[in-house]
Design a protein around this motif. Structure first.
Motif, PDB file in Angstrom:
ATOM      1  N   ASP A  82       0.880  -1.165   0.000  1.00  0.00           N
ATOM      2  CA  ASP A  82       0.000   0.000   0.000  1.00  0.00           C
ATOM      3  C   ASP A  82       0.920   1.217   0.000  1.00  0.00           C
ATOM      4  O   ASP A  82       1.685   1.421   0.947  1.00  0.00           O
ATOM      5  CB  ASP A  82      -0.875  -0.028   1.264  1.00  0.00           C
ATOM      6  N   ALA A  83       0.866   1.997  -1.084  1.00  0.00           N
ATOM      7  CA  ALA A  83       1.735   3.170  -1.218  1.00  0.00           C
ATOM      8  C   ALA A  83       0.865   4.426  -1.232  1.00  0.00           C
ATOM      9  O   ALA A  83      -0.195   4.429  -1.863  1.00  0.00           O
ATOM     10  CB  ALA A  83       2.535   3.072  -2.506  1.00  0.00           C
TER      11      ALA A  83
ATOM     12  N   TYR B 281      -1.851   2.121  -5.028  1.00  0.00           N
ATOM     13  CA  TYR B 281      -1.589   3.521  -4.648  1.00  0.00           C
ATOM     14  C   TYR B 281      -2.882   4.116  -4.137  1.00  0.00           C
ATOM     15  O   TYR B 281      -3.901   4.135  -4.851  1.00  0.00           O
ATOM     16  CB  TYR B 281      -1.075   4.291  -5.868  1.00  0.00           C
ATOM     17  N   THR B 282      -2.874   4.587  -2.898  1.00  0.00           N
ATOM     18  CA  THR B 282      -4.037   5.286  -2.353  1.00  0.00           C
ATOM     19  C   THR B 282      -3.679   6.754  -2.247  1.00  0.00           C
ATOM     20  O   THR B 282      -2.779   7.126  -1.487  1.00  0.00           O
ATOM     21  CB  THR B 282      -4.428   4.708  -0.979  1.00  0.00           C
ATOM     22  N   GLY B 283      -4.379   7.561  -3.034  1.00  0.00           N
ATOM     23  CA  GLY B 283      -4.064   8.983  -3.086  1.00  0.00           C
ATOM     24  C   GLY B 283      -4.565   9.743  -1.878  1.00  0.00           C
ATOM     25  O   GLY B 283      -5.214   9.182  -0.991  1.00  0.00           O
ATOM     26  N   ASN B 284      -4.266  11.023  -1.877  1.00  0.00           N
ATOM     27  CA  ASN B 284      -4.605  11.901  -0.775  1.00  0.00           C
ATOM     28  C   ASN B 284      -4.337  13.301  -1.302  1.00  0.00           C
ATOM     29  O   ASN B 284      -3.198  13.683  -1.496  1.00  0.00           O
ATOM     30  CB  ASN B 284      -3.684  11.510   0.390  1.00  0.00           C
ATOM     31  N   PHE B 285      -5.404  14.027  -1.645  1.00  0.00           N
ATOM     32  CA  PHE B 285      -5.265  15.327  -2.315  1.00  0.00           C
ATOM     33  C   PHE B 285      -4.329  15.215  -3.517  1.00  0.00           C
ATOM     34  O   PHE B 285      -3.365  15.950  -3.671  1.00  0.00           O
ATOM     35  CB  PHE B 285      -4.844  16.413  -1.323  1.00  0.00           C
ATOM     36  N   GLU B 286      -4.681  14.229  -4.371  1.00  0.00           N
ATOM     37  CA  GLU B 286      -3.837  13.892  -5.516  1.00  0.00           C
ATOM     38  C   GLU B 286      -3.706  15.078  -6.481  1.00  0.00           C
ATOM     39  O   GLU B 286      -4.704  15.666  -6.873  1.00  0.00           O
ATOM     40  CB  GLU B 286      -4.464  12.725  -6.308  1.00  0.00           C
TER      41      GLU B 286
ATOM     42  N   VAL C 230       0.549   0.796 -11.700  1.00  0.00           N
ATOM     43  CA  VAL C 230       0.051   0.231 -10.439  1.00  0.00           C
ATOM     44  C   VAL C 230      -1.458   0.467 -10.335  1.00  0.00           C
ATOM     45  O   VAL C 230      -2.020   1.286 -11.067  1.00  0.00           O
ATOM     46  CB  VAL C 230       0.763   0.877  -9.215  1.00  0.00           C
ATOM     47  N   ARG C 231      -2.113  -0.258  -9.419  1.00  0.00           N
ATOM     48  CA  ARG C 231      -3.541  -0.014  -9.210  1.00  0.00           C
ATOM     49  C   ARG C 231      -3.723   1.305  -8.477  1.00  0.00           C
ATOM     50  O   ARG C 231      -2.902   1.671  -7.625  1.00  0.00           O
ATOM     51  CB  ARG C 231      -4.157  -1.147  -8.394  1.00  0.00           C
ATOM     52  N   ILE C 232      -4.806   2.013  -8.785  1.00  0.00           N
ATOM     53  CA  ILE C 232      -5.016   3.349  -8.207  1.00  0.00           C
ATOM     54  C   ILE C 232      -6.325   3.386  -7.442  1.00  0.00           C
ATOM     55  O   ILE C 232      -7.375   2.957  -7.945  1.00  0.00           O
ATOM     56  CB  ILE C 232      -4.991   4.423  -9.323  1.00  0.00           C
ATOM     57  N   ASN C 233      -6.238   3.899  -6.217  1.00  0.00           N
ATOM     58  CA  ASN C 233      -7.401   4.054  -5.339  1.00  0.00           C
ATOM     59  C   ASN C 233      -7.520   5.554  -5.057  1.00  0.00           C
ATOM     60  O   ASN C 233      -6.639   6.132  -4.415  1.00  0.00           O
ATOM     61  CB  ASN C 233      -7.124   3.261  -4.051  1.00  0.00           C
ATOM     62  N   LEU C 234      -8.578   6.188  -5.559  1.00  0.00           N
ATOM     63  CA  LEU C 234      -8.671   7.648  -5.465  1.00  0.00           C
ATOM     64  C   LEU C 234      -9.382   8.092  -4.184  1.00  0.00           C
ATOM     65  O   LEU C 234     -10.343   7.459  -3.742  1.00  0.00           O
ATOM     66  CB  LEU C 234      -9.398   8.208  -6.684  1.00  0.00           C
TER      67      LEU C 234
END
Ligand SMILES: Cc1ncc(COP(=O)(O)O)c(C=O)c1O
Length: 411
Positions: A71-72, A93-98, A111-115
């Motif tokens: 989990d990045a 990848y779990t974003g945060n104010f991407e 990579v997989r992206i989780n927004l």
């Protein structure tokens, strides 16, 4: 104190203090325990190690060897995980104010992206169309050991309310994305086994709502991390087997009841993997009798921030005095010139003297990872122990490291 037969006082003699030392055999045990409990080999669950807890390359190498994912939470973490040999399809990848820049960097890596924001989907679609997309839901409630590590609920900056999530999945479908995940994470440091099946139930209820509106089939449903460890004065430990059994049972029951297809559960443990494998070894620099009795060590919140940041408490031992009576109550502080640089108040300890080795336990997660060179007190060395062998795995930072980044000395 010994770790895998290695004497901590000998390490202090050889390398000087302060330093972090990690028991990597313990990390391996924790990884095996998690894999067994959550039936990873049987593909009932996918584990993503939350590398923010501790991203040392040696640790990432152990994760890779155990075939566990990552989990990045930043493009930097994604790139460090890839460099450690973790395959792109094992990184979430779990974003945060991407920002668009962040999304472009992680999209490029496959990579997989989780927004974490429904609006981020537009930014991402301007860059390209990912094969899979996931969104982090904020279900409107959270629960963490401290307020500061509660990551769901109205006051949490994380996650997306369900009505917006629904629109975001709809938009993703319209854009031609065909594979989906769904995510939530309520908080960290939980020692209650029943919390986790409750999060499963909360997430699957939301997934069912989304499915009923959009007919989406999810590939994975991710409840985040939060698996707690014992720090100090805790009355119980988390039983990971029971946690896994109850969570998987709830998951299977609700997948059937809601007819959600054949998704698998995903978890993102950080603290549980590495928290109790790390120790911060310091030396007592002085004892001061003021309005209270203070014991100072040659560390500070610059290398162990949790007490100052969250009010967190670590178990603390004085090497060689473990069997002596706890005859006094002291405040333990660091050398940073801030009054928040207090590791513990009114801690009962045997009589402490200058030169004693003071060891902070459970210092493997969110410890060295948060270090900074404040007050020109630099980041510290790290030592790894595996199969009875010790190695200096990170040298201490020095003032040259500081000057290396300085481009201009006078203007
Ligand atoms: C998205 C996400 N997943 C997983 C974790 C790991 O949490 P823990 O160390 O409590 O398992 C965190 C921690 O903040 C997180 O933000």
């Amino acid at each position: 104190m010994n770790i895998q037969g290695i004497n901590i006082a000998d390490l202090a003699e050889k390398y000087g203090t302060p330093f972090y030392v990690y028991d990597f055999n313990r990390v391996e045990e924790k990884l095996e325990e998690l894999k067994r409990a959550f039936h990873v080999e049987e593909k009932r669950c996918e584990i993503f190690y939350a590398m923010k807890a501790n991203s040392h390359p040696v640790l990432l190498d152990l994760i890779r060897k155990k075939n566990i994912g990552i989990d990045a939470v930043s493009p930097g973490e994604v790139e460090v995980a890839l460099k450690a040999g973790i395959a792109p399809d094992k990184i979430l990848y779990t974003g945060n104010f991407e920002s668009s820049g962040d999304l472009a960097r992680v999209y490029k890596q496959g990579v997989r992206i989780n927004l974490d924001n429904s609006r981020s989907l537009n930014k991402l679609l301007n860059i390209g169309k990912p094969e899979t997309i996931s969104f982090r839901i904020n279900p409107g409630r959270g629960s963490g050991k401290y307020e500061h590590i509660t990551t769901g609920g109205e006051k949490a900056k994380f996650g997306i309310p369900i009505d917006q999530v629904l629109q975001a999945y709809k938009k993703a479908q319209e854009a031609g994305i065909r594979k989906f995940g769904v995510h939530t994470f309520l908080g960290s440091g939980i020692l209650d086994e029943d919390h986790f099946p409750e999060v499963v139930a909360l997430l699957l209820e939301k997934a069912n709502y989304i499915k009923s509106k959009l007919n989406i089939k999810f590939d994975f449903m991710d409840i985040g991390g939060g698996f707690g460890i014992n720090y100090f004065g805790e009355e119980k430990s988390l039983d990971i087997e029971e946690t896994a059994r109850k969570s998987l049972q709830k998951f299977d029951d609700l997948v059937d009841e809601y007819e959600l297809g054949s998704p698998h559960l995903a978890i993102e443990p950080g603290r549980y993997v590495v928290g109790d494998s790390g120790f911060l070894v310091t030396s007592v620099t002085s004892v001061k009798e003021s309005f209270r009795k203070y014991v100072g060590v040659n560390a500070g919140f610059n290398i162990l921030l949790r007490p100052a940041l969250y009010g967190a408490e670590h178990d603390i031992v004085i090497d060689g005095k473990q069997n002596l009576g706890k005859s006094e109550k002291v405040d333990i502080c660091g050398q940073i010139c801030e009054n928040t640089d207090i590791f513990a108040r009114d801690r009962k300890l045997p009589t402490v003297e200058e030169g004693d080795l003071m060891i902070f336990k459970q210092a493997g997660a969110y410890a060295n990872a948060m270090s900074m060179p404040y007050n020109m007190r630099m980041r510290t060395a790290e030592i790894g122990i595996l199969d009875g062998q010790e190695k200096l795995i990170t040298r201490p930072e020095n003032l040259d490291d500081f000057y290396n980044r300085i481009l201009v000395n006078e203007m």
